[in-house]
Design an enzyme around this catalytic site. Structure first.
Site, PDB file in Angstrom:
ATOM      1  N   CYS B  92       0.899  -1.394   0.063  1.00  0.00           N
ATOM      2  CA  CYS B  92       0.098   0.195  -0.025  1.00  0.00           C
ATOM      3  C   CYS B  92       0.860   1.231   0.099  1.00  0.00           C
ATOM      4  O   CYS B  92       0.272   2.296  -0.116  1.00  0.00           O
ATOM      5  CB  CYS B  92      -0.891  -0.295   0.931  1.00  0.00           C
ATOM      6  SG  CYS B  92      -2.059  -1.450   1.325  1.00  0.00           S
ATOM      7  N   HIS B 382      -9.645   2.094  -1.111  1.00  0.00           N
ATOM      8  CA  HIS B 382      -8.420   2.174  -0.845  1.00  0.00           C
ATOM      9  C   HIS B 382      -8.081   0.974  -2.046  1.00  0.00           C
ATOM     10  O   HIS B 382      -7.493   0.040  -1.434  1.00  0.00           O
ATOM     11  CB  HIS B 382      -7.893   1.560   0.447  1.00  0.00           C
ATOM     12  CG  HIS B 382      -6.440   1.213   0.554  1.00  0.00           C
ATOM     13  ND1 HIS B 382      -5.657   1.847   0.137  1.00  0.00           N
ATOM     14  CD2 HIS B 382      -5.901   0.319   1.218  1.00  0.00           C
ATOM     15  CE1 HIS B 382      -4.516   1.372   0.402  1.00  0.00           C
ATOM     16  NE2 HIS B 382      -4.639   0.217   1.115  1.00  0.00           N
ATOM     17  N   CYS B 412       0.600   3.030   5.862  1.00  0.00           N
ATOM     18  CA  CYS B 412       1.039   1.605   6.398  1.00  0.00           C
ATOM     19  C   CYS B 412       1.029   0.822   5.346  1.00  0.00           C
ATOM     20  O   CYS B 412       0.158   0.933   4.199  1.00  0.00           O
ATOM     21  CB  CYS B 412       0.464   1.250   7.611  1.00  0.00           C
ATOM     22  SG  CYS B 412      -1.289   1.289   7.221  1.00  0.00           S
TER      23      CYS B 412
END
Lengths: 311, 441
Positions: B92, B382, B412
């Protein structure tokens, strides 16, 4: 001592037949069927010129979770020595048949990493029968030498249930054996497929029916196939990959079998003088294996803190 | 070698609205979405036919066919085909890492302008061949003779038709990211209410941003979507409280609403030297002042899987000579409400800051009114590699809109990693007057 040098690895299948033969009532009266003696024979088998094949090592590494490296996985020489184990136990003078024996402990000492391409001489010998709370035990010592140098050794402790002790103390319930607490919690979960026993059998040669299928495990007292103990040990060492010194001893006790398929939890705790680890049932927490890695204080391990491959 | 660095401007950004998994974009590939996001940026910043220094991007869930995904996407846009591109992948953190890479080359003078981008689809996901079948086919391929090939193919079994589907699972722990975050929430004592509050606020902030037109020059409609599909403007803490836990067992505090949903989308950000932007009459929304990565040992030392940004921010602040309070806006990626709250609590915790960050004093609290003011991933969704670009462009615009200031970005990532950055915009709006060390870049 009766020392015999073999020219090629004994073939496993006939050995299984002989190993299982004592299960047939009265068969042990025959001279070539194990089960007559009270003491293990004083024998040592030697198999020289064993050269592990890179592709077979890679297949083994894949099943156990090791990275494929230029060195052997620390448990691999055990696989190479396994046919010798079977040959020792198929000896007509041997007091027990191999099928039905329980592998209760294993201690491997890696004196130095073994490179693929090094030629090994393997030696296997049994140790004396001892009384155990749940029966009788004996050991199988395996050694791997490279040009006369002892590079790797292993002691497998095998239990024959019954006929000894008061049967009260469970061999698998003595804490971690070295008085240490097994590490708590879950560092990793392993989901183990129903075919794990067959996969490991294919790369290790250990085709004991208790590992292959529920149908073959049931007659031997298991509701389903169970994972190989040495697979579980190998998988735990693979999880510690990158944290193992060049030279160490790793001891494990096999506590309860892992029924397949299943999910188990791995935990480890590193201290100044070693790493404790444990494998448990993921849900119930019942112990399957606990163990400990202790570095050997050799000159080499003092001088080089990094791994050999990091050079 | 060039001993000097120069400031890096965030010039503009564009993304497509983020869609929920297996919905509006279910037939769109990563390359389709990335091309759309890039084309929107080309339009917005008049880059038609422009040969940029570099386009850097990636995807987390990537097909084996998508070798050089970013380059192939560039070739489908109206950028000059002579624009080089390469792929990166850092879970990510991919999108923000891409921005750091582009910014560094601009700072060093190696390029004048570049695009950082990212895309991800959980709908058009790669499905692998059954691992046994794959090995068998490779073995057959290695055989020279027909007989040898047939011998390998004779190993075919009916079970081989079962494909390998990508699993949201940490390879070394066998636990999903949600399960890891549930462990963190338990360790830090994060309650259900505070998670639901953060989630509801994320929706309200994003809805308000859309209402006042904040996203008009950041988002381009795609395949019928004009806004992020996951957005629930009417979300309330009361409604969210009714949901059952999805991670952490029956007593867990993490729900489908305070965890980000699987989603599809793409984003892109244009970075350039200030001169390059001025020559083209393009604005400097903010400068890309700092970037930092960190990683933790989530396997053996059992640090929380998503705690790496807590470490990365501490190190970056030290390098920049700043405190955690020297910011006007904070953008902390909301993988899970619990992970945001764990990070904030860790910075406030004297024991964590002393024992794990090696600091005498904790980093302290932040003003929560400055956190994710235009909504976060819980509301927007996301699409893994697209989140970095969404945040960089959104924060740059927010800093410019408020007339200057400094913003912190924290993302993160799987594998125990964290990517963080600082954006700065000159102007009277800057309440924190301190400048980063040596007025970097």
């Amino acid at each position: 001592m009766d020392q015999r040098t073999l020219t090629r690895p004994p073939s496993i299948l006939p050995l299984y037949a002989r190993a299982a033969a004592p299960l047939v009532p009265g068969a042990s009266l025959l001279p070539f069927v194990p089960g007559r003696g009270a003491e293990v024979p004083d024998v040592e088998l030697t198999l020289p010129d064993v050269e592990p094949q890179a592709s077979a090592v890679a297949d083994y590494a894949r099943v156990c979770g090791f990275a494929v490296r230029a060195t052997l996985p620390p448990t691999y020489p055990h696989v190479l020595a396994f046919p010798l184990h079977m040959a020792v136990m198929a000896d007509g003078r041997f007091p027990f048949g191999a099928v039905g024996l329980v592998h209760v402990e294993n201690s491997i000492t890696v004196h130095r990493p073994v490179e693929i391409g090094e030629r090994l001489t393997l030696r296997v010998r049994p140790t004396k029968v001892e009384q155990h709370p749940k029966g009788r035990t004996f050991g199988l010592v395996s050694e791997a030498h490279v040009a006369g140098e002892l590079v790797w050794e292993s002691l497998s402790t095998m239990l024959r249930r019954g006929g000894g002790g008061d049967g009260k103390a469970e061999g698998g319930e003595r804490g971690t054996g070295n008085g240490r607490e097994a590490p708590a919690g879950t560092a990793a979960q392993w989901k183990l497929g129903g075919d794990l026993g067959r996969r490991y059998a294919a790369v290790s040669g250990d085709r004991n029916p208790i590992h292959m299928h529920a149908l073959t495990a049931k007659p031997l007292g298991f509701p389903r196939a169970i994972a190989h103990g040495m697979w579980t040990k190998a998988r735990a060492l693979a999880a510690l990959d990158g944290r193992l010194p060049d030279s160490y001893r790793v001891e494990v006790r096999f506590r309860r079998p892992i029924l397949l398929p299943g999910t188990v939890a791995f935990a480890s705790a590193a201290g100044d003088d070693g790493i404790d680890f444990a494998v448990r049932d993921a849900r119930k927490g019942t112990p399957h294996l606990d163990g400990r890695v202790e570095p050997l204080q050799t000159k080499q391990s003092k001088q080089t803190s990094g791994r050999k491959r990091a050079k | 070698m060039n001993p000097k660095t120069r400031p890096v401007a965030v010039v503009g950004g564009n993304r497509i609205p983020f869609a929920r998994s297996n919905s509006a974009y279910s037939k769109a590939s990563n390359q389709d979405m990335l091309t759309a996001a890039l084309d929107g940026l080309v339009d917005r910043c008049s880059l038609d036919g422009e040969r940029l220094g570099e386009v850097v991007g990636g995807a987390v869930l990537k097909h084996s066919r998508d070798r050089d995904l970013t380059r192939e996407s560039v070739l489908g846009t109206r950028l000059a085909p002579e624009t080089p591109a390469y792929d990166v992948q850092q879970a990510c953190g991919t999108g923000l890492e891409a921005a750091i890479l582009v910014a560094n080359k601009i700072a060093l003078g190696q390029i004048d302008a570049g695009i950082a981008c990212g895309t991800d689809t959980t709908s058009d996901a790669p499905i692998g061949l059954n691992e046994d079948l794959r090995e068998l086919l490779l073995d057959a391929n290695r055989e020279r003779s027909t007989g040898g090939k047939l011998k390998q193919l004779a190993r075919l079994r009916p079970g081989h038709v079962v494909p390998a589907i990508p699993r949201n699972e940490e390879p070394r722990t066998g636990m999903s990211m949600g399960e890891h975050c549930a462990l963190m929430a338990a360790e830090w004592g994060i309650g259900r209410d505070e998670q639901d509050e953060l989630a509801a606020l994320s929706h309200h902030n994003l809805a308000a941003a859309y209402e006042r037109g904040f996203n008009a020059d950041l988002v381009t409609p795609y395949l019928g979507l004009e806004r992020d599909q996951n957005l629930r403007p009417d979300s309330t803490v009361e409604k969210l409280a009714k949901l059952g836990p999805v991670f952490g067992g029956p007593d867990g505090t993490m729900t489908a609403a305070n965890s980000t949903p699987l989603s599809d989308g793409a984003s892109a950000v244009l970075l350039a030297s200030e001169e390059w932007a001025a020559e083209r009459g393009l604005p400097v929304l903010a400068t890309f002042a700092e970037g930092q990565t960190a990683a933790v040992d989530h396997v053996h030392k059992r640090e929380g899987l998503l705690m790496a940004p807590a470490y990365a921010v501490a190190r970056m602040l030290d390098r920049a000579g700043l405190t955690l309070q020297d910011f006007d806006l904070y953008e902390i990626h909301e993988a899970f409400a619990a992970q945001v709250l764990c990070t904030l609590r860790a910075w406030e915790d004297p024991v964590f800051c002393r024992e794990r960050l090696g600091r005498d004093e904790p980093l302290g609290s932040i003003d929560r009114d400055k956190l994710n003011v235009n909504g976060g991933s819980l509301a927007a969704g996301h699409p893994f590699a697209a989140t970095g670009g969404r945040i960089v462009a959104g924060l740059a615009k927010a800093l410019q809109e408020r007339g200057g200031g400094r913003g912190l970005i924290s993302v993160c990532a799987a594998g125990g990693q964290g990517v963080v950055a600082i954006l700065e915009a000159p102007g009277d709006g800057a309440t924190a007057k301190k400048t980063t060390k040596g007025g970097k870049r």
